[in-house]
Design a protein around this motif. Structure first.
Motif, PDB file in Angstrom:
ATOM      1  N   GLY A 548       0.807  -1.217   0.000  1.00  0.00           N
ATOM      2  CA  GLY A 548       0.000   0.000   0.000  1.00  0.00           C
ATOM      3  C   GLY A 548       0.835   1.259   0.000  1.00  0.00           C
ATOM      4  N   GLU A 549       2.054   1.187  -0.524  1.00  0.00           N
ATOM      5  CA  GLU A 549       2.939   2.345  -0.561  1.00  0.00           C
ATOM      6  C   GLU A 549       2.868   3.019  -1.934  1.00  0.00           C
ATOM      7  N   ASN A 550       3.366   4.265  -1.996  1.00  0.00           N
ATOM      8  CA  ASN A 550       3.370   5.015  -3.246  1.00  0.00           C
ATOM      9  C   ASN A 550       4.768   5.236  -3.792  1.00  0.00           C
ATOM     10  N   ALA A 551       5.788   4.739  -3.088  1.00  0.00           N
ATOM     11  CA  ALA A 551       7.167   4.958  -3.524  1.00  0.00           C
ATOM     12  C   ALA A 551       7.967   3.675  -3.311  1.00  0.00           C
ATOM     13  N   ILE A 552       8.811   3.360  -4.289  1.00  0.00           N
ATOM     14  CA  ILE A 552       9.637   2.150  -4.244  1.00  0.00           C
ATOM     15  C   ILE A 552      10.553   2.142  -3.022  1.00  0.00           C
ATOM     16  N   ARG A 553      11.071   3.325  -2.624  1.00  0.00           N
ATOM     17  CA  ARG A 553      12.039   3.353  -1.524  1.00  0.00           C
ATOM     18  C   ARG A 553      11.455   2.798  -0.225  1.00  0.00           C
ATOM     19  N   GLU A 554      10.119   2.755  -0.120  1.00  0.00           N
ATOM     20  CA  GLU A 554       9.503   2.241   1.102  1.00  0.00           C
ATOM     21  C   GLU A 554       9.540   0.717   1.174  1.00  0.00           C
ATOM     22  N   VAL A 555       9.982   0.060   0.096  1.00  0.00           N
ATOM     23  CA  VAL A 555      10.094  -1.401   0.133  1.00  0.00           C
ATOM     24  C   VAL A 555      11.505  -1.864  -0.249  1.00  0.00           C
ATOM     25  N   VAL A 556      12.467  -0.925  -0.270  1.00  0.00           N
ATOM     26  CA  VAL A 556      13.865  -1.246  -0.533  1.00  0.00           C
ATOM     27  C   VAL A 556      14.652  -1.011   0.750  1.00  0.00           C
ATOM     28  N   MET A 557      15.485  -1.984   1.126  1.00  0.00           N
ATOM     29  CA  MET A 557      16.183  -1.905   2.403  1.00  0.00           C
ATOM     30  C   MET A 557      17.068  -0.661   2.494  1.00  0.00           C
ATOM     31  N   PHE A 558      17.938  -0.470   1.500  1.00  0.00           N
ATOM     32  CA  PHE A 558      18.875   0.659   1.529  1.00  0.00           C
ATOM     33  C   PHE A 558      18.830   1.394   0.182  1.00  0.00           C
ATOM     34  N   PRO A 559      17.795   2.211  -0.042  1.00  0.00           N
ATOM     35  CA  PRO A 559      17.673   2.906  -1.325  1.00  0.00           C
ATOM     36  C   PRO A 559      18.573   4.137  -1.394  1.00  0.00           C
ATOM     37  N   MET A 560      18.803   4.590  -2.608  1.00  0.00           N
ATOM     38  CA  MET A 560      19.484   5.863  -2.824  1.00  0.00           C
ATOM     39  C   MET A 560      18.457   6.987  -2.850  1.00  0.00           C
ATOM     40  N   ASN A 561      18.934   8.218  -2.788  1.00  0.00           N
ATOM     41  CA  ASN A 561      18.020   9.354  -2.870  1.00  0.00           C
ATOM     42  C   ASN A 561      17.706   9.669  -4.324  1.00  0.00           C
ATOM     43  N   GLN A 562      16.969  10.754  -4.556  1.00  0.00           N
ATOM     44  CA  GLN A 562      16.538  11.087  -5.905  1.00  0.00           C
ATOM     45  C   GLN A 562      17.683  11.549  -6.796  1.00  0.00           C
ATOM     46  N   ARG A 563      18.848  11.775  -6.218  1.00  0.00           N
ATOM     47  CA  ARG A 563      20.040  12.135  -7.006  1.00  0.00           C
ATOM     48  C   ARG A 563      20.971  10.940  -7.156  1.00  0.00           C
ATOM     49  N   ALA A 564      20.442   9.738  -6.881  1.00  0.00           N
ATOM     50  CA  ALA A 564      21.223   8.490  -6.988  1.00  0.00           C
ATOM     51  C   ALA A 564      22.452   8.525  -6.082  1.00  0.00           C
ATOM     52  N   GLU A 565      22.254   9.008  -4.844  1.00  0.00           N
ATOM     53  CA  GLU A 565      23.325   9.048  -3.852  1.00  0.00           C
ATOM     54  C   GLU A 565      22.952   8.156  -2.675  1.00  0.00           C
ATOM     55  N   ASP A 566      23.936   7.434  -2.158  1.00  0.00           N
ATOM     56  CA  ASP A 566      23.774   6.673  -0.932  1.00  0.00           C
ATOM     57  C   ASP A 566      24.319   7.533   0.207  1.00  0.00           C
ATOM     58  N   LEU A 567      23.418   8.216   0.915  1.00  0.00           N
ATOM     59  CA  LEU A 567      23.839   9.169   1.945  1.00  0.00           C
ATOM     60  C   LEU A 567      24.412   8.472   3.168  1.00  0.00           C
ATOM     61  N   MET A 568      24.038   7.225   3.366  1.00  0.00           N
ATOM     62  CA  MET A 568      24.504   6.499   4.540  1.00  0.00           C
ATOM     63  C   MET A 568      25.955   6.037   4.367  1.00  0.00           C
ATOM     64  N   MET A 569      26.279   5.501   3.180  1.00  0.00           N
ATOM     65  CA  MET A 569      27.619   4.959   2.935  1.00  0.00           C
ATOM     66  C   MET A 569      28.514   5.930   2.171  1.00  0.00           C
ATOM     67  N   GLY A 570      27.939   7.037   1.694  1.00  0.00           N
ATOM     68  CA  GLY A 570      28.741   8.042   1.011  1.00  0.00           C
ATOM     69  C   GLY A 570      29.086   7.691  -0.425  1.00  0.00           C
ATOM     70  N   ALA A 571      28.181   7.036  -1.132  1.00  0.00           N
ATOM     71  CA  ALA A 571      28.426   6.691  -2.536  1.00  0.00           C
ATOM     72  C   ALA A 571      27.516   7.540  -3.437  1.00  0.00           C
ATOM     73  N   PRO A 572      27.974   7.885  -4.652  1.00  0.00           N
ATOM     74  CA  PRO A 572      29.296   7.586  -5.208  1.00  0.00           C
ATOM     75  C   PRO A 572      30.382   8.442  -4.555  1.00  0.00           C
ATOM     76  N   ALA A 573      31.608   7.941  -4.578  1.00  0.00           N
ATOM     77  CA  ALA A 573      32.716   8.632  -3.907  1.00  0.00           C
ATOM     78  C   ALA A 573      33.936   8.642  -4.810  1.00  0.00           C
ATOM     79  N   ALA A 574      34.794   9.607  -4.583  1.00  0.00           N
ATOM     80  CA  ALA A 574      36.064   9.649  -5.301  1.00  0.00           C
ATOM     81  C   ALA A 574      36.946   8.487  -4.852  1.00  0.00           C
ATOM     82  N   VAL A 575      37.826   8.045  -5.745  1.00  0.00           N
ATOM     83  CA  VAL A 575      38.784   6.996  -5.389  1.00  0.00           C
ATOM     84  C   VAL A 575      40.188   7.565  -5.503  1.00  0.00           C
ATOM     85  N   ASP A 576      41.155   6.903  -4.868  1.00  0.00           N
ATOM     86  CA  ASP A 576      42.496   7.493  -4.843  1.00  0.00           C
ATOM     87  C   ASP A 576      43.227   7.240  -6.171  1.00  0.00           C
ATOM     88  N   GLN A 577      44.294   7.979  -6.358  1.00  0.00           N
ATOM     89  CA  GLN A 577      45.028   7.950  -7.624  1.00  0.00           C
ATOM     90  C   GLN A 577      45.647   6.587  -7.914  1.00  0.00           C
TER      91      GLN A 577
END
Length: 591
Positions: A548-577
């Motif tokens: 009975g939800e209106n948004a997919i994120r309510e049934v996904v354990m760890f969804p990204m935000n609307q900008r495709a960012e994982d705010l909890m784990m900090g992804a996407p992220a820069a990697v070292d040289q």
């Protein structure tokens, strides 16, 4: 002497009146604390449920219990007591009992919470996603994840029950045009080249059929670099992916319909579920509903009424109909026969970017409104009869090239039904949409392109491809739709190399490009490929509807935000040289 388990003898959902007098050990989170004049009541919560525990000043650990705060993790020992009949809590399974605390240990303290777990307060999405591990403790979301797990397990069992076997396909593969952007993975061993995460296991599942496995399925992770929507998770999603050998379209539908119906019936909590799915041709769906994702809970069906306006006194419509590509469509509105409602819908259409929507409403046996006056009583009556309307009803009209107004017509149909309370929302209405066009004209690139799935078998085979107008060709393609959402798509596949090459040639892909992109599958088809077909169902979308939800994120354990960012784990992220050098990648300087 019996040694007690280190953390619990029971879960927080186990204890009943039959346990009265028992000594028990429970562990969980402090859901909330209530101080009733020197008696402390704690709702202790774990994954399974809630048990009320309490202590007064006679408890040996009362002073320690006074220090507890929300979401601390504790272990308690105590005695089960029956609650007085007037104090029974019928909202929880353990509501007939409580536990008097004799001993307590703090297993994990919690800092001040950025969002409370108790209650249903709304919090900003950014906060909820950054602290998703707390958000998931909340009852509604926690139950959604448990529902998701049960739906996945039921689905696997159902597929096994109809003769399918689960196989896994690769995650690192080659890029292919599936309708969205690929996520690319650079190769360290082959500098300058890239793997792609699969948008779907399309080619692999067809190769499984060529390998002779007959009925395959998996609940597959799929990856698409596309913009998020409420009913689509950014980045990744899971689909029930399946394929069958030696089948025609009707057999695929007949096999999967009871599986899909069974999922909904099992988890619908008694809501009615369609017993026999209608098969609606794509063109009919666009005509009646303005969409190939119709919400059939809404009884409104649009109709073409062009003939009633040809040569009529309503010059705007009459002149438009002089061009053969234009037509007039009516949206019936039972119970909508008032000028106030009609004017309100006309204003709504203007906000949607249209000049407005013409309308007629009927009262006292006659049509009213500017349109009725312009076309006269005979034409007005003919429209009423065609639409099956009566006094107290109305109809709205859209004119022009259908492609230009279909999207608004579809929305208008739903708005009218909602405003007039015509739809029974408390049910699941499912249908098949069939007979999709093989190709469509891409106005932006001025070329013919695939409309649905490039690997589909065209109706009529090679002869139709060679001799027919591509834009008239239909394909053995089908979608399953529920309550206005596309749940899944499928097709009978194009398993003959010569037909596949011709189909891609019409869409502007020369044989060399088809060989480069789909060489593995094309080569396999040269060694004896069976006729085969299948489909894929979006599992999160199904769970979203069931929850009975209106948004997919309510049934996904760890969804990204609307900008495709994982705010909890900090992804996407820069990697070292060092990592970039190993991959042979140099980033361009930022502006």
């Amino acid at each position: 002497m019996t040694v007690m388990h280190a953390y619990r003898t029971h879960t927080c959902n186990d204890l009943r009146k039959s346990h009265e007098g028992d000594t028990v050990r429970l562990s969980g989170w402090v859901h909330r604390v209530r101080d009733h004049g020197g008696v402390l009541f704690i709702d202790l919560r774990d994954h399974y449920g809630i048990t009320q525990v309490l202590a007064d000043s006679d408890s040996p650990v009362f002073a320690e219990i006074e220090k507890l705060r929300s979401e601390w993790v504790i272990r308690i020992d105590g005695n089960v007591k029956a609650r007085d009949a007037s104090l029974v809590n019928e909202n929880i399974a353990t509501g007939e009992v409580e536990v008097y605390i004799r001993d307590m240990e703090v297993l994990g303290k919690a800092e001040e919470l950025p969002l409370p777990v108790f209650g249903d307060q709304e919090y900003p999405e950014e906060t909820r996603l950054k602290y998703r591990f707390l958000d998931l403790r909340r009852d509604g979301l926690h139950e959604n994840m448990k529902l998701r797990s049960r739906v996945f397990t039921h689905t696997r069992n159902a597929m096994d029950g109809v003769g399918f076997t689960e196989y896994q396909t690769p995650i690192l593969t080659a890029s292919s045009p599936e309708g969205a952007r690929d996520f690319l993975v650079p190769s360290r061993l082959h500098p300058g080249t890239f793997y792609a995460l699969p948008q779907a296991p399309q080619q692999f599942k067809q190769l499984i059929m060529v390998a002779g496995f007959d009925r395959y399925f998996q609940i597959a992770p799929c990856f698409r670099d596309e913009d998020p929507r409420a009913d689509r998770s950014p980045g990744e999603f899971y689909q029930l992916d399946l394929e069958m050998s030696f089948v025609e379209q009707d057999e695929v539908l007949a096999t999967m319909e009871p599986v899909i119906r069974g999922i909904f019936e099992t988890f619908a909590n008694g809501k009615p579920v369609t017993q026999t799915f209608r098969k609606i041709p794509y063109a009919e769906s666009l005509l009646k509903y303005g969409s190939d994702k119709p919400d059939l809970r809404n009884p409104i069906e649009m109709q073409v009424v062009s003939d009633h306006f040809r040569g009529s006194g309503f010059k705007i419509f009459a002149s438009m109909l002089e061009k053969p590509e234009n037509e007039i469509r009516a949206i019936p509105a039972p119970k909508g026969g008032s000028r106030a409602f009609c004017d309100r819908m006309n204003s709504w259409a203007q906000k949607e970017g249209l000049p407005g929507m013409g309308y007629i409403f009927w009262k006292e046996g006659a049509g009213s409104g500017p349109l009725a006056k312009n076309i006269g009583p005979e034409r007005t009556e003919a429209i009423r009869e065609q639409l099956g309307l009566t006094d107290g009803d109305a109809a709205f009209f859209l004119a022009g090239k259908p492609d230009s107004f279909l999207a608004v017509a579809a929305r208008a149909r739903d708005v009218i039904a909602d405003e007039l309370e015509l739809a029974d929302k408390d049910r699941f209405e499912l249908c098949w949409i069939v007979d999709y066009p093989m190709y469509e004209y891409d106005d932006e690139n001025k070329k013919v392109d695939f409309s649905h799935n490039p690997f589909s078998m065209p109706m009529g085979g090679l002869e139709a491809l060679e001799n027919g107008d591509p834009l008239d060709l239909l394909a053995y393609q089908y979608d399953v739709v529920c309550n206005g959402y596309e749940l899944g798509s499928g097709a009978i596949r194009n398993h003959k190399p010569e037909i596949m090459l011709k189909a891609f040639e019409i869409a502007g892909y020369p044989a060399s490009e088809v060989e480069a992109r789909f060489g593995g599958m094309l080569n396999a088809f040269k060694y004896g490929a069976p006729p085969h077909g299948g489909m894929a169902l979006g599992m999160e979308r199904i769970v979203m509807l069931l929850a009975g939800e209106n948004a997919i994120r309510e049934v996904v354990m760890f969804p990204m935000n609307q900008r495709a960012e994982d705010l909890m784990m900090g992804a996407p992220a820069a990697v070292d040289q060092t990592q970039l050098r190993e991959l042979g990648i140099r980033l361009s300087p930022k502006d």
